[in-house]
Scaffold this motif. Structure first.
Motif, PDB file in Angstrom:
ATOM      1  N   VAL A  63       0.856  -1.183   0.000  1.00  0.00           N
ATOM      2  CA  VAL A  63       0.000   0.000   0.000  1.00  0.00           C
ATOM      3  C   VAL A  63       0.895   1.237   0.000  1.00  0.00           C
ATOM      4  O   VAL A  63       1.781   1.367   0.846  1.00  0.00           O
ATOM      5  N   SER A  64       0.665   2.155  -0.932  1.00  0.00           N
ATOM      6  CA  SER A  64       1.431   3.400  -1.000  1.00  0.00           C
ATOM      7  C   SER A  64       0.831   4.431  -0.059  1.00  0.00           C
ATOM      8  O   SER A  64      -0.377   4.654  -0.065  1.00  0.00           O
ATOM      9  N   VAL A  65       1.708   5.055   0.750  1.00  0.00           N
ATOM     10  CA  VAL A  65       1.315   6.112   1.674  1.00  0.00           C
ATOM     11  C   VAL A  65       2.335   7.238   1.519  1.00  0.00           C
ATOM     12  O   VAL A  65       3.538   6.988   1.525  1.00  0.00           O
ATOM     13  N   SER A  66       1.859   8.485   1.373  1.00  0.00           N
ATOM     14  CA  SER A  66       2.749   9.635   1.153  1.00  0.00           C
ATOM     15  C   SER A  66       2.995  10.412   2.438  1.00  0.00           C
ATOM     16  O   SER A  66       2.173  10.419   3.347  1.00  0.00           O
ATOM     17  N   GLY A  67       4.140  11.095   2.479  1.00  0.00           N
ATOM     18  CA  GLY A  67       4.474  11.965   3.603  1.00  0.00           C
ATOM     19  C   GLY A  67       5.695  11.465   4.336  1.00  0.00           C
ATOM     20  O   GLY A  67       6.578  10.845   3.748  1.00  0.00           O
ATOM     21  N   GLN A  68       5.741  11.715   5.654  1.00  0.00           N
ATOM     22  CA  GLN A  68       6.859  11.248   6.466  1.00  0.00           C
ATOM     23  C   GLN A  68       6.835   9.735   6.550  1.00  0.00           C
ATOM     24  O   GLN A  68       5.768   9.116   6.520  1.00  0.00           O
ATOM     25  N   ARG A  69       8.021   9.141   6.688  1.00  0.00           N
ATOM     26  CA  ARG A  69       8.116   7.681   6.800  1.00  0.00           C
ATOM     27  C   ARG A  69       7.325   7.207   8.022  1.00  0.00           C
ATOM     28  O   ARG A  69       7.557   7.683   9.128  1.00  0.00           O
ATOM     29  N   PRO A  70       6.384   6.271   7.827  1.00  0.00           N
ATOM     30  CA  PRO A  70       5.655   5.723   8.969  1.00  0.00           C
ATOM     31  C   PRO A  70       6.622   4.998   9.910  1.00  0.00           C
ATOM     32  O   PRO A  70       7.434   4.182   9.465  1.00  0.00           O
ATOM     33  N   GLN A  71       6.568   5.313  11.188  1.00  0.00           N
ATOM     34  CA  GLN A  71       7.432   4.695  12.195  1.00  0.00           C
ATOM     35  C   GLN A  71       6.645   3.581  12.879  1.00  0.00           C
ATOM     36  O   GLN A  71       5.908   3.828  13.831  1.00  0.00           O
TER      37      GLN A  71
END
Length: 117
Positions: A63-71
């Motif tokens: 799944v593509s998610v934009s923005g800061q890297r998910p931690q």
């Protein structure tokens, strides 16, 4: 006009344990590889989860998610906000790409949102 983006009820998929978070790659015609960015210039991350539905073989879903890297820690059960599937066709191949506005541990508020929130 054909419907090309389909909303997905992520809750119906059951728990979605995280496998990994990686840069979503973009390959240029000259062979160089860089991280994809969205229209707002934010980096795009590939969040890979394990889908395990009763009576079916387990499968991986990216799944593509934009923005800061998910931690997020590996194997953390996740939930996605506004999960969609977009049908694509190119050079005789076809498939579905998945994207979401946000990803979070399933029992907490989103750790990432797109846009200027």
């Amino acid at each position: 006009m054909a419907l090309r983006t389909i909303p997905i009820n992520a809750a119906a998929l059951g728990p979605l344990p995280l496998i990994q978070v990686a840069e979503k790659e973009r390959r240029a015609d000259d062979g160089t590889v860089s991280q994809r960015v969205n229209a707002a210039g934010e980096p795009v991350w590939a969040v890979t989860v394990l889908v395990q539905q009763e009576g079916a073989r387990p499968d991986l879903l990216e799944v593509s998610v934009s923005g800061q890297r998910p931690q997020l820690d590996p194997m953390t059960p996740l939930r996605f906000s506004n999960l969609t599937g977009r049908m694509w066709e190119m050079n005789g191949r076809a498939g579905i790409s998945y994207s979401a506005d946000a990803v979070a541990p399933s029992a907490a508020s989103p750790v990432h949102k797109t846009g200027g929130d």
